[in-house]
Design a protein around this motif. Structure first.
Motif, PDB file in Angstrom:
ATOM      1  N   ASP A 103       0.809  -1.218   0.000  1.00  0.00           N
ATOM      2  CA  ASP A 103       0.000   0.000   0.000  1.00  0.00           C
ATOM      3  C   ASP A 103       0.842   1.268   0.000  1.00  0.00           C
ATOM      4  N   ILE A 104       2.141   1.149   0.260  1.00  0.00           N
ATOM      5  CA  ILE A 104       3.018   2.313   0.313  1.00  0.00           C
ATOM      6  C   ILE A 104       3.510   2.614  -1.097  1.00  0.00           C
ATOM      7  N   PRO A 105       3.230   3.784  -1.637  1.00  0.00           N
ATOM      8  CA  PRO A 105       3.641   4.087  -3.020  1.00  0.00           C
ATOM      9  C   PRO A 105       5.141   4.306  -3.132  1.00  0.00           C
ATOM     10  N   THR A 106       5.637   4.070  -4.340  1.00  0.00           N
ATOM     11  CA  THR A 106       7.037   4.360  -4.643  1.00  0.00           C
ATOM     12  C   THR A 106       7.171   5.848  -4.952  1.00  0.00           C
ATOM     13  N   GLU A 107       8.287   6.427  -4.551  1.00  0.00           N
ATOM     14  CA  GLU A 107       8.482   7.865  -4.721  1.00  0.00           C
ATOM     15  C   GLU A 107       9.231   8.155  -6.015  1.00  0.00           C
ATOM     16  N   HIS A 108       8.718   9.150  -6.758  1.00  0.00           N
ATOM     17  CA  HIS A 108       9.276   9.510  -8.053  1.00  0.00           C
ATOM     18  C   HIS A 108       9.608  10.999  -8.082  1.00  0.00           C
ATOM     19  N   MET A 109      10.429  11.378  -9.057  1.00  0.00           N
ATOM     20  CA  MET A 109      10.776  12.784  -9.259  1.00  0.00           C
ATOM     21  C   MET A 109      10.566  13.167 -10.713  1.00  0.00           C
ATOM     22  N   LEU A 110      10.392  14.478 -10.934  1.00  0.00           N
ATOM     23  CA  LEU A 110      10.226  15.020 -12.278  1.00  0.00           C
ATOM     24  C   LEU A 110      11.319  16.057 -12.503  1.00  0.00           C
ATOM     25  N   ALA A 111      12.068  15.910 -13.593  1.00  0.00           N
ATOM     26  CA  ALA A 111      13.123  16.851 -13.947  1.00  0.00           C
ATOM     27  C   ALA A 111      12.756  17.510 -15.266  1.00  0.00           C
ATOM     28  N   VAL A 112      12.780  18.846 -15.304  1.00  0.00           N
ATOM     29  CA  VAL A 112      12.400  19.601 -16.494  1.00  0.00           C
ATOM     30  C   VAL A 112      13.658  20.137 -17.162  1.00  0.00           C
ATOM     31  N   LEU A 113      13.828  19.807 -18.455  1.00  0.00           N
ATOM     32  CA  LEU A 113      14.954  20.246 -19.272  1.00  0.00           C
ATOM     33  C   LEU A 113      14.425  21.172 -20.372  1.00  0.00           C
ATOM     34  N   PRO A 114      15.288  21.793 -21.171  1.00  0.00           N
ATOM     35  CA  PRO A 114      14.808  22.758 -22.181  1.00  0.00           C
ATOM     36  C   PRO A 114      13.822  22.185 -23.184  1.00  0.00           C
ATOM     37  N   ASP A 115      14.032  20.969 -23.664  1.00  0.00           N
ATOM     38  CA  ASP A 115      13.184  20.412 -24.724  1.00  0.00           C
ATOM     39  C   ASP A 115      12.457  19.137 -24.328  1.00  0.00           C
ATOM     40  N   LYS A 116      12.487  18.792 -23.054  1.00  0.00           N
ATOM     41  CA  LYS A 116      11.830  17.561 -22.596  1.00  0.00           C
ATOM     42  C   LYS A 116      11.729  17.583 -21.072  1.00  0.00           C
ATOM     43  N   PHE A 117      11.002  16.618 -20.547  1.00  0.00           N
ATOM     44  CA  PHE A 117      11.028  16.409 -19.101  1.00  0.00           C
ATOM     45  C   PHE A 117      11.178  14.920 -18.836  1.00  0.00           C
ATOM     46  N   LEU A 118      11.792  14.598 -17.711  1.00  0.00           N
ATOM     47  CA  LEU A 118      12.124  13.233 -17.342  1.00  0.00           C
ATOM     48  C   LEU A 118      11.323  12.829 -16.111  1.00  0.00           C
ATOM     49  N   ILE A 119      10.677  11.660 -16.192  1.00  0.00           N
ATOM     50  CA  ILE A 119      10.036  11.057 -15.028  1.00  0.00           C
ATOM     51  C   ILE A 119      10.969   9.965 -14.535  1.00  0.00           C
ATOM     52  N   MET A 120      11.460  10.117 -13.298  1.00  0.00           N
ATOM     53  CA  MET A 120      12.458   9.206 -12.744  1.00  0.00           C
ATOM     54  C   MET A 120      11.820   8.390 -11.634  1.00  0.00           C
ATOM     55  N   TRP A 121      11.847   7.065 -11.780  1.00  0.00           N
ATOM     56  CA  TRP A 121      11.182   6.140 -10.868  1.00  0.00           C
ATOM     57  C   TRP A 121      12.083   5.771  -9.691  1.00  0.00           C
ATOM     58  N   GLY A 122      11.449   5.584  -8.548  1.00  0.00           N
ATOM     59  CA  GLY A 122      12.037   4.851  -7.449  1.00  0.00           C
ATOM     60  C   GLY A 122      13.157   5.513  -6.698  1.00  0.00           C
ATOM     61  N   ALA A 123      12.822   6.372  -5.725  1.00  0.00           N
ATOM     62  CA  ALA A 123      13.848   6.935  -4.846  1.00  0.00           C
ATOM     63  C   ALA A 123      14.392   5.814  -3.949  1.00  0.00           C
ATOM     64  N   PRO A 124      15.709   5.849  -3.600  1.00  0.00           N
ATOM     65  CA  PRO A 124      16.611   6.964  -3.873  1.00  0.00           C
ATOM     66  C   PRO A 124      17.424   6.842  -5.169  1.00  0.00           C
ATOM     67  N   SER A 125      17.392   5.687  -5.820  1.00  0.00           N
ATOM     68  CA  SER A 125      18.273   5.494  -6.979  1.00  0.00           C
ATOM     69  C   SER A 125      17.790   6.257  -8.209  1.00  0.00           C
ATOM     70  N   LEU A 126      16.449   6.317  -8.423  1.00  0.00           N
ATOM     71  CA  LEU A 126      15.867   6.975  -9.599  1.00  0.00           C
ATOM     72  C   LEU A 126      16.486   6.448 -10.891  1.00  0.00           C
ATOM     73  N   ASN A 127      16.676   5.132 -10.940  1.00  0.00           N
ATOM     74  CA  ASN A 127      17.400   4.546 -12.073  1.00  0.00           C
ATOM     75  C   ASN A 127      16.502   4.213 -13.263  1.00  0.00           C
ATOM     76  N   ARG A 128      15.194   4.308 -13.106  1.00  0.00           N
ATOM     77  CA  ARG A 128      14.295   4.089 -14.245  1.00  0.00           C
ATOM     78  C   ARG A 128      13.812   5.445 -14.728  1.00  0.00           C
ATOM     79  N   VAL A 129      14.065   5.746 -15.976  1.00  0.00           N
ATOM     80  CA  VAL A 129      13.790   7.085 -16.513  1.00  0.00           C
ATOM     81  C   VAL A 129      13.001   6.963 -17.806  1.00  0.00           C
TER      82      VAL A 129
END
Length: 601
Positions: A103-129
């Motif tokens: 029931d505990i969700p995985t934590e993700h981050m969003l990174a915004v670049l000039p021509d795209k944005f990246l959704i990065m899965w799974g803190a703390p590694s964020l290895n799935r992009v």
């Protein structure tokens, strides 16, 4: 039968034990003998065995007729109430029930670049992009339900797949978004999602009086435009989103009938809630929704309510009278700062006629004013600053404290300059960072502005509480050296130390287990990166970005309601890791020392 020793305490004889070693045939005789002894005198026994009670203990067991003094001390000892904050006398909210791992969700981050944005899965590694091509006009909104971002001619509202939050989604094969809603709006500079997720607010560039209106409010679920107006003033980070705010309007009987826990549980960030009418089992979508919107114009503050047709209609107007800053609380209170002679801050109830404030604090005109509410919306901090002051060439800053009942309003006794002041998520205390750099002071205060704990000095200018209020971080970012101090609120002790060079922004993850620092452009056009630390200061991962080809503009956590994550105490292993890290950095002499980029290894 064997009588144990009979010790003397305070001049009285205490018979502590009698052990039966007799055969069963003489048990009745033993019982009658004991009853006779119990009737002799109170000077022999501290406690007697009533004659009407039968002794049911089996043969060979010890019978206790009077607890020894050591046992009595334990019995009379006052038990500590673990749910009570001894510093403020307020009872804390009960702990969130244990959650199942699934029931505990995985934590993700969003990174915004000039021509795209990246959704990065799974803190703390964020290895799935996953990379999505888009040229964003402003900072996006990333919640547990959707992603909202603005391009040149349209605003996208994309609902996330149900499997996204638990990382069951394969980013290479499956779709990230379940459905999409678009808003036809050009050149959007600012985006806002109301706290309960009922409305989306867009602010576009102002293009003259012939424009149809650059400020609009939309229904998040249908995309319907509910209101549109013109806003000419220049917007910066401090004034947005304070030109538009929302709150749930309830009658006094409805609000008083609910417990505090029920009211707080309905305040889920971005989560619309639904109640049922008392006389009808049909859900009433507006019973606990954000029916009232407050907007500021050049002359007035407008209060608008959503009617049965779904449109926002004017209800009442507050004449500003030189109002420069204002803010709305969660309980229908709002604070305005009036510039003038005399000037000051005034706290009103939204349901009143605005003739008499609940409380007020007079002070001299200021250049900037930050209004910070606690989570409950019944206490507010007002941080003011002036560029030039009679007492100092560099200006001065002051901190004021007001409550919604009008029973307390005063200036907090803190020396200038004041760098930051942050409420605890529990709402009953706050931290202030102040003093001359580089060795700034930090102090923990209760809700009446009284000092609870001195947090020492160091190179820090920001304070951040984790979402549960159990931990906090004192950080020195931007103009400072990037030192991160991790503190335990309960023990009032620093247990971890980190280093985030050139950090522009810092934030806790929704779970409170990780801490992120980011170096973004154009604040820092060098070493753009995202660093993820464990809550004890141990660096877990680093994502670097090339400033020339792909500068980093924003790095934000995906938001979640607090109840989605358990309030976990720091583990002994993490505490030891943090202690070892502090010792190592002290030995290396790198704590708080700035190293230029070209000299780093």
């Amino acid at each position: 039968m064997h009588l144990w020793h009979v010790p003397h305490y305070h001049g009285k004889t205490h018979l502590t034990h009698i052990r039966f070693l007799a055969i069963p045939d003489t048990l009745d005789l033993m019982r009658s003998w004991l009853i006779r002894i119990s009737l002799l005198a109170d000077s022999i026994f501290t406690r007697t065995v009533p004659s009407h009670k039968k002794i049911e203990e089996p043969i060979g067991e010890t019978l206790h007729f009077g607890a020894p003094p050591s046992e009595k001390k334990k019995r009379n000892r006052v038990k500590k109430d673990t749910n009570k904050d001894m510093s403020t006398g307020l009872k804390e909210k009960p702990m969130i029930p244990a959650l199942k791992p699934q029931d505990i969700p995985t934590e993700h981050m969003l990174a915004v670049l000039p021509d795209k944005f990246l959704i990065m899965w799974g803190a703390p590694s964020l290895n799935r992009v996953i990379s999505i091509p888009a040229t964003l006009q402003c900072k996006p909104i990333f919640t547990h339900q959707e992603l909202i971002y603005a391009e040149k001619t349209v605003v996208h509202v994309k609902k996330l797949d149900a499997r996204f939050n638990n990382s069951a989604l394969d980013s290479e094969k499956d779709k990230v978004f379940a459905e999409e809603l678009t808003l036809d709006e050009e050149d959007v500079d600012k985006l806002l999602l109301s706290p309960k997720g009922e409305y989306i607010v867009t602010l576009a560039r102002f293009r003259g009086t012939g424009n149809k209106g650059n400020l609009a409010i939309w229904d998040r679920h249908t995309g319907k435009e509910l209101w549109r107006g013109i806003h000419r003033e220049h917007m910066n980070g401090e004034s947005w989103p304070k030109i538009v705010m929302f709150y749930s309007r309830r009658s006094s009987s409805d609000s008083s009938s609910k417990s505090n826990n029920e009211q707080d549980s309905s305040e889920n960030n971005g989560v619309p809630t639904t109640e049922h009418d008392e006389d009808n089992t049909t859900p009433n979508p507006y019973a606990d929704s954000e029916r009232v919107a407050i907007l500021t114009t050049k002359q007035d503050i407008l209060f608008m309510m959503r009617n049965e047709e779904g449109n926002l209609m004017h209800q009442k107007v507050y004449k500003k009278k030189k109002v420069r800053f204002w803010s709305m609380g969660a309980k229908g209170h709002f604070v305005v700062y009036a510039d003038g002679k005399p000037g000051g801050a005034y706290l009103y109830d939204v349901n009143s006629n605005f003739k008499k404030p609940l409380s007020q604090i007079p002070f001299v005109p200021v250049e900037s004013c930050e209004i910070k509410w606690n989570k409950q919306g019944d206490q507010v901090l007002i941080l003011t600053s002036t560029a030039v002051d009679d007492s100092s060439y560099y200006g001065t800053s002051r901190l004021y404290l007001m409550n919604g009942k009008g029973s307390y309003q005063n200036a907090v006794n803190i020396e200038s300059p004041i760098h930051d002041a942050q409420w605890s998520p529990k709402g009953n205390e706050f931290i202030s960072v102040y003093g001359k750099t580089p060795n700034c002071k930090a102090t923990l205060y209760n809700q009446r502005g009284q000092s609870l704990c001195d947090l020492g000095t160091g190179p820090r200018n920001n304070a951040r509480w984790n979402p549960h209020g159990r931990l906090f971080c004192l950080a020195g970012i931007r103009s400072m050296q990037g030192r991160l101090e991790f503190w335990n609120r309960e023990k009032k002790k620093m247990f971890g130390l980190g280093q985030a060079q050139e950090a522009s922004n810092i934030s806790w993850s929704p779970s409170g287990q990780y801490f992120a620092s980011s170096t973004v452009s154009p604040i820092m056009n060098v070493s753009n990166k995202i660093q993820i630390f464990k809550y004890n200061g141990v660096l877990k991962s680093t994502k670097n970005f090339d400033v020339k080809d792909s500068a980093l503009y924003y790095a934000i956590w995906q938001s979640h309601p607090n109840e989605k994550f358990p309030d976990v105490k720091p583990s002994p292993r993490a505490l030891q890791e943090g202690k070892n890290l502090q010792t190592q950095k002290k030995q290396q002499g790198t704590t708080g020392r700035y190293v230029p980029p070209h000299l780093r290894k």
